[in-house]
Design an enzyme around this catalytic site. Structure first.
Site, PDB file in Angstrom:
ATOM      1  N   ASN A  45     -42.445  50.928  -2.893  1.00  0.00           N
ATOM      2  CA  ASN A  45     -42.686  49.769  -2.046  1.00  0.00           C
ATOM      3  C   ASN A  45     -44.079  49.890  -1.436  1.00  0.00           C
ATOM      4  OD1 ASN A  45     -39.997  48.514  -2.241  1.00  0.00           O
ATOM      5  ND2 ASN A  45     -39.332  50.407  -1.258  1.00  0.00           N
ATOM      6  N   CYS A  83     -45.917  63.003   3.089  1.00  0.00           N
ATOM      7  CA  CYS A  83     -45.800  62.476   1.725  1.00  0.00           C
ATOM      8  C   CYS A  83     -46.772  61.306   1.561  1.00  0.00           C
ATOM      9  CB  CYS A  83     -44.374  62.027   1.454  1.00  0.00           C
ATOM     10  SG  CYS A  83     -43.151  63.359   1.603  1.00  0.00           S
ATOM     11  N   CYS A 122     -37.529  51.315   1.504  1.00  0.00           N
ATOM     12  CA  CYS A 122     -37.752  52.757   1.427  1.00  0.00           C
ATOM     13  C   CYS A 122     -39.244  53.078   1.467  1.00  0.00           C
ATOM     14  CB  CYS A 122     -37.130  53.284   0.133  1.00  0.00           C
ATOM     15  SG  CYS A 122     -37.339  55.045  -0.123  1.00  0.00           S
ATOM     16  N   GLU A 155     -37.909  52.917  14.134  1.00  0.00           N
ATOM     17  CA  GLU A 155     -37.323  51.744  13.504  1.00  0.00           C
ATOM     18  C   GLU A 155     -35.980  52.101  12.870  1.00  0.00           C
ATOM     19  OE1 GLU A 155     -40.807  48.794  12.100  1.00  0.00           O
ATOM     20  OE2 GLU A 155     -40.762  50.686  11.010  1.00  0.00           O
ATOM     21  N   LEU A 201     -37.397  64.205  -4.620  1.00  0.00           N
ATOM     22  CA  LEU A 201     -38.027  65.070  -5.612  1.00  0.00           C
ATOM     23  C   LEU A 201     -39.371  64.488  -6.052  1.00  0.00           C
ATOM     24  CD1 LEU A 201     -37.603  67.698  -7.157  1.00  0.00           C
ATOM     25  CD2 LEU A 201     -36.494  66.365  -8.972  1.00  0.00           C
ATOM     26  N   CYS A 250     -29.650  52.402   8.216  1.00  0.00           N
ATOM     27  CA  CYS A 250     -30.613  53.462   7.922  1.00  0.00           C
ATOM     28  C   CYS A 250     -31.217  53.913   9.245  1.00  0.00           C
ATOM     29  CB  CYS A 250     -31.685  52.942   6.971  1.00  0.00           C
ATOM     30  SG  CYS A 250     -32.946  54.166   6.549  1.00  0.00           S
ATOM     31  N   CYS A 307     -45.670  57.420   1.611  1.00  0.00           N
ATOM     32  CA  CYS A 307     -44.782  56.986   2.678  1.00  0.00           C
ATOM     33  C   CYS A 307     -45.571  56.559   3.912  1.00  0.00           C
ATOM     34  CB  CYS A 307     -43.815  58.115   3.042  1.00  0.00           C
ATOM     35  SG  CYS A 307     -42.701  57.726   4.401  1.00  0.00           S
ATOM     36  N   GLU A 360     -37.887  63.670   9.194  1.00  0.00           N
ATOM     37  CA  GLU A 360     -37.175  64.616   8.337  1.00  0.00           C
ATOM     38  C   GLU A 360     -36.001  65.185   9.135  1.00  0.00           C
ATOM     39  OE1 GLU A 360     -35.386  67.192   6.200  1.00  0.00           O
ATOM     40  OE2 GLU A 360     -36.988  66.085   5.176  1.00  0.00           O
ATOM     41  N   CYS A 417     -43.392  61.325  11.338  1.00  0.00           N
ATOM     42  CA  CYS A 417     -42.916  62.380  10.436  1.00  0.00           C
ATOM     43  C   CYS A 417     -44.072  63.321  10.137  1.00  0.00           C
ATOM     44  CB  CYS A 417     -42.386  61.772   9.137  1.00  0.00           C
ATOM     45  SG  CYS A 417     -41.718  63.001   7.970  1.00  0.00           S
TER      46      CYS A 417
END
Length: 361
Positions: free
Chosen positions: A304, A116, A347, A92, A223, A105, A119, A168, A112
């Site tokens: 989000n 995380c 995000c 996307e 972070l 973006c 995400c 990443e 990925c």
């Protein structure tokens, strides 16, 4: 073997390709201009090229990305494109239009592998790396979309590009950097280096490598926690590159480049948004900064929602309090403006809807 597309070639490679076909060098420059300046959507429309050459070029796809749909949000100012790759994987890309600029973006991987927990993309796992041409083609799509919208940017072109989509970037460093160079090339797409930003979860080797590159693109580091225990819980990569090692690499990067680094911090209700955590973050950034002006900036990102994730979005009172503490400690800090939430384009949300599409197809 991967199928190459025309966007996978830089100018020198196109020149060599056409030379092998018996074409003079200026034909490669014509083709390159069509691809990156004119944004010509098909070889058939490159009518200043000989018919025989166009027929041969038509055997190579312009791009291996197949546009499946575009979702529109924010009254038409945010657009999310879903592309399918030849192997069936999806990526996307998000275009955001503002009064004075247009930002795209871009994804660098399908899925990925960083895992995380907050995400949506990380829940897919890594499907594969994108080629340089597949990365470049996303920026081309955004420029073509802007041109059709008659929107912001000179001649309807992208003014800012962030490598903050799926994947990443530093885990696909070589191909990602090839895309950076091609998008920057003054003879082609001509996007300034300082108009590009790369975001990393904190792959130290990538940060060290970026510090030695010739193009001064911007660096953002995810972070999301001021201590190793919590960061390892939220971001498994911290077990490989703990905060002390990450901050040492950041300190060296700033000392070498004299460029500001942005730190991204997703705020999760009751998880990483307490006042004592804001103080710990401020002290961490001040302690690790080289002598002189503090060349860091914190982007606070209200989380989000991602379906199926047992996390909560920080209330605005907590967001504002967190920001005020950082400001009081002298840390430059802003709260990121939200765009695309309604179409799962904000995000951390990319792949939230593509997962469903993959399961249905």
């Amino acid at each position: 073997m991967e199928q190459r597309c025309l966007y996978d070639y830089n100018l020198a490679e196109l020149t060599e390709l056409l030379k092998a076909w018996g074409e003079p060098p200026f034909r490669a420059r014509q083709l390159y201009r069509h691809l990156y300046v004119n944004l010509t959507a098909s070889v058939e429309r490159m009518t200043d090229l000989p018919t025989t050459l166009r027929r041969r070029l038509a055997e190579l796809p312009l791009s291996t990305l197949r546009l499946e749909r575009v979702q529109i949000g924010d009254a038409g100012l945010t657009r999310k494109a879903l592309f399918r790759l030849p192997d069936g994987a999806v990526v996307e890309t998000v275009l955001m239009v503002y009064p004075d600029r247009s930002t795209v973006c871009v994804s660098t991987q399908a899925g990925c592998g960083m895992g995380c927990v907050f995400c949506a993309t990380g829940r897919l796992g890594l499907l594969r790396n994108l080629s340089s041409g597949e990365i470049v083609a996303q920026a081309i799509w955004a420029s073509q979309e802007l041109r059709a919208m008659n929107a912001a940017g000179p001649s309807g072109r992208v003014t800012n590009l962030v490598f903050m989509g799926m994947g990443e970037p530093f885990a696909n460093y070589d191909r990602w950097w090839q895309a950076v160079e091609r998008l920057h090339d003054p003879q082609g797409f001509n996007l300034g280096a300082r108009s590009m930003t790369v975001s990393t979860v904190g792959l130290v080797k990538g940060i060290e490598r970026l510090a030695n590159e010739r193009l001064p693109i911007n660096l953002a580091i995810s972070l999301h926690a001021p201590d190793d225990t919590l960061r390892s819980e939220l971001m498994p990569v911290n077990r490989r590159y703990p905060i002390a090692e990450l901050m040492a690499a950041t300190r060296q990067y700033i000392a070498k480049t004299r460029r500001r680094v942005s730190f991204e911090y997703v705020l999760l209700q009751g998880k990483n948004d307490h006042p004592h955590q804001a103080i710990a973050l401020a002290r961490l950034l001040r302690r690790e900064a080289p002598p002189g002006p503090i060349l860091v900036h914190v982007n606070l990102i209200p989380w989000n929602p991602v379906p199926g994730t047992p996390l909560g979005r920080s209330e605005w009172e907590r967001v504002n309090a967190f920001q005020q503490i950082l400001t009081d400690y002298g840390i430059p800090c802003t709260v990121r403006v939200e765009r695309g939430v309604e179409i799962a384009a904000a995000c951390g949300q990319l792949a939230g809807q593509t997962t469903l599409m993959v399961e249905m197809t």
